[in-house]
Scaffold this active site. Sequence first.
Site: not given
Ligand code: PGA
Length: 259
Positions: A234-235, A9-11, A213, A95, A173, A97, A167
Amino acid sequence: MRAALVVANWKMHGTVVEARALAAQVRDGLKRPRGIEVVLCPPFTALAAVAEALAGSAIGLGAQNCHWETSGAFTGEVSPAMLAEHGCRLVILGHSERRQQFQETDAQINLKVRAAFAHGLTPLLCVGESAQERSQGLTFNIVEGQLRAGLAGLSPEALGRCLVAYEPVWAIGTGVNATPAQASEVHGYLRGLLSELASKEIAQFIRILYGGSVKPENAGALLREPEIDGALVGGASLQAQTFLGIVKKAAFRGGNPKE
Ligand code: PGA
């Protein structure tokens, strides 16, 4: 055993130039993925470039969100039909977010899940509790509510084609991942609910990913849990080497001693 799936997930990261380069690095580092599926979810604007970079490879393309209508007066939105046209095979929905920063409701997420199916996309429904909810002992209530509402009205057959991601919001994050035991406990609970919603047999096929994470350092322990079928990253998906490190851990989670 369910085949492991790792989703990037590159956001909101990556210009077209950056996204193309990152996709090419992942592709080149994963010539013959074995025992594993990998999907990259770039921002909408980079879908075409990433699709091109991944053409002919075993890596799939996905998106991070969609609207539930096919077209219409919805300024700024992107429809599932548009994603399918780009070659997307899955779409991340619900998600945290989106839920927190864009006030997406369970009812809207359910419309999106159904619309995704209608256009041949696999929905990846995200559920997870906040730190406060966990400290209040509400984890199971929260994820149960999100799962039931997000998947409401789907046939058992459609449920069998869904993907779910657990999640925990406090892990996204933050650098603080859920422990393998914490994640496994929730995954087991979600699978129990899926057995109830679909059937025990169907629920055994549904892949439940963990996200929050995930790094190469913790991926092995998380993915060794039988209930954890992959990762939503994500990150750590923004650097090819780090992401490939996670993919490797996922591919070898069955513990092939030679590899
Ligand atoms: P993260 O994000 O790996 O940066 O914690 C995961 C996600 O939001 O899907």
